[in-house]
Scaffold this motif. Structure first.
Motif, PDB file in Angstrom:
ATOM      1  N   CYS A 161       0.947  -1.159   0.126  1.00 55.49           N
ATOM      2  CA  CYS A 161       0.018   0.198   0.002  1.00 55.49           C
ATOM      3  C   CYS A 161       0.881   1.256   0.145  1.00 55.49           C
ATOM      4  N   TRP A 185      -2.223  -4.049  -2.455  1.00 54.96           N
ATOM      5  CA  TRP A 185      -3.165  -3.033  -2.065  1.00 54.96           C
ATOM      6  C   TRP A 185      -4.476  -3.823  -1.745  1.00 54.96           C
ATOM      7  N   PHE A 188      -9.558   0.091  -3.687  1.00 53.19           N
ATOM      8  CA  PHE A 188      -9.759   1.577  -3.578  1.00 53.19           C
ATOM      9  C   PHE A 188     -11.194   2.073  -3.809  1.00 53.19           C
ATOM     10  N   GLN A 192     -14.448   7.692  -1.579  1.00 51.56           N
ATOM     11  CA  GLN A 192     -14.590   8.082  -2.908  1.00 51.56           C
ATOM     12  C   GLN A 192     -15.719   8.757  -3.362  1.00 51.56           C
ATOM     13  N   ILE A 198      -6.421   8.230  -1.568  1.00 54.53           N
ATOM     14  CA  ILE A 198      -6.361   6.848  -1.300  1.00 54.53           C
ATOM     15  C   ILE A 198      -7.310   6.249  -2.378  1.00 54.53           C
ATOM     16  N   GLY A 199      -7.508   6.771  -3.358  1.00 53.68           N
ATOM     17  CA  GLY A 199      -8.471   6.378  -4.693  1.00 53.68           C
ATOM     18  C   GLY A 199      -7.669   5.862  -5.736  1.00 53.68           C
ATOM     19  N   PRO A 200      -8.163   5.185  -6.666  1.00 57.35           N
ATOM     20  CA  PRO A 200      -7.277   4.506  -7.504  1.00 57.35           C
ATOM     21  C   PRO A 200      -6.526   5.148  -8.672  1.00 57.35           C
ATOM     22  N   ASN A 203      -3.057   5.702  -6.697  1.00 58.68           N
ATOM     23  CA  ASN A 203      -2.332   4.387  -6.202  1.00 58.68           C
ATOM     24  C   ASN A 203      -2.083   3.729  -7.268  1.00 58.68           C
ATOM     25  N   CYS A 222      -4.712  -6.643  -5.999  1.00 65.37           N
ATOM     26  CA  CYS A 222      -5.956  -5.777  -5.328  1.00 65.37           C
ATOM     27  C   CYS A 222      -7.124  -6.326  -5.026  1.00 65.37           C
ATOM     28  N   GLY A 247     -13.704  -1.610  -6.100  1.00 66.40           N
ATOM     29  CA  GLY A 247     -12.659  -0.987  -5.840  1.00 66.40           C
ATOM     30  C   GLY A 247     -11.236  -1.788  -6.177  1.00 66.40           C
TER      31      GLY A 247
END
Length: 334
Positions: A161, A185, A188, A192, A198-200, A203, A222, A247
């Motif tokens: 992460c 991960w 995500f 949101q 911390i979103g797609p 990351n 993920c 996510g």
């Protein structure tokens, strides 16, 4: 050393807070990947028993019942459950890099376990620093966990992460000439679209940058937030807005940062596969090797303590250290 390697990258939901259920699913995925010719399979962060999303949804006191349940369903090394995973790796002749919540007596750690195709432990690492509210549940690792292991598949390393957003940790990994990196991960879908960090987009970019910056292959498993997980974790419409379904954004990147396989839909379970040709790393590094010809050690240097730290030093340990020190000094003088 093998130059071309087929790898598998998991995008799936665990059997949430169910140790044996998730171990069973882990073994099923190991078998599936092996049957499809993969030599290595990588799992998301805290795949066993699932990422503790409840930490982000309520107060520590309100979370105590779930914290206890999570602790009871975390994986102990050397347990029967752990041995089953090792046996699966051996049976199906595949390397496994497993993200799991490690239970060590009274403490938990966000850990990654690398197992070879003989079912033997290559290494176990712990997340160097738990992120934000994770610190209410997990302890932390030390420099021994910033490691790259030499294997017959190549030099394999792993981080979890937001360790990928720690520049010095990245550089310490690159300095060990990593070839295959597992970027694990959890999903995500939290907070949101209110919290982009911390979103797609951010990351996924972190995994892609790691590949291009370190000139290595990056396997980025993920997890997914399933309907069952949301039902367990969310007790109001407000909480459901905070933790949405899906996510999943698993990826596999080449050492120039390109996608090597078409991603799955974010709510789709499956395994991504890609063939890695390690000779491509040499080509990528001709442009910019950050720990070689593209470095400027006269301007920038990293101090990296990679030793494991003992919490208790016994008298016997101290005496042995003195003997070792004396032996080294005597040898040097001779």
């Amino acid at each position: 050393m093998s130059q071309c390697i087929k790898v598998a990258c998991v995008q799936a939901a665990p059997v949430f807070m169910d140790l044996e259920g998730t171990v069973n699913k882990t073994i099923q995925l190991i078998e599936e990947a092996s049957q499809n010719g993969a030599q290595l399979i990588a799992f998301p962060e805290t795949w066993i028993p699932g990422y503790p999303w409840f930490l982000w949804l309520d107060t520590p006191m309100a979370n105590m019942p779930k914290t206890y349940q999570y602790h009871q369903n975390s994986l102990e090394l050397n347990s029967e459950s752990a041995q089953r995973i090792q046996e699966a790796a051996k049976k199906h002749h595949i390397f496994v890099v497993l993200g799991f919540s490690e239970r060590d007596h009274g403490s938990l750690y966000i850990s990654q376990w690398t197992i070879n195709d003989l079912g033997e432990t290559v290494s176990i690492r712990r997340k160097l620093k738990a992120t934000h509210v994770e610190r209410t549940l997990f302890g932390e690792g030390d420099g021994h966990s910033i490691r790259v292991d030499e294997t017959r598949l190549g030099n394999i390393g792993a981080l979890c992460c937001w360790e990928h957003l720690q520049p010095l940790a990245r550089y310490a990994m690159y300095s060990q000439h990593e070839q295959i990196h597992i970027a694990a991960w959890p999903s995500f879908s939290l907070y949101q679209p209110q919290m982009a960090s911390i979103g797609p987009d951010v990351n996924i970019a972190a995994s892609r940058l790691y590949a291009a910056e370190g000139q290595c292959f990056v396997i980025a498993p993920c997890a997914i937030v399933s309907q069952d997980m949301q039902d367990i974790l969310c007790h109001s419409e407000e909480q459901k807005k905070l933790l949405a379904l899906g996510g999943g954004h698993a990826r596999i990147f080449g050492p120039d940062g390109r996608d090597l396989v078409t991603p799955l839909a974010e709510d789709e379970e499956g395994i991504l596969y890609a063939d890695l040709d390690l000779s491509h790393i040499t080509i990528a590094k001709t442009a910019a090797d950050p720990v070689g010809h593209y470095a400027r050690p006269d301007v920038f240097q990293l101090i990296f303590n990679k030793n494991a730290v003992k919490k208790v030093i016994t008298k016997q340990d101290h005496e042995q250290e003195q003997i070792d020190k004396l032996s080294t000094e005597t040898h040097a003088e001779g």
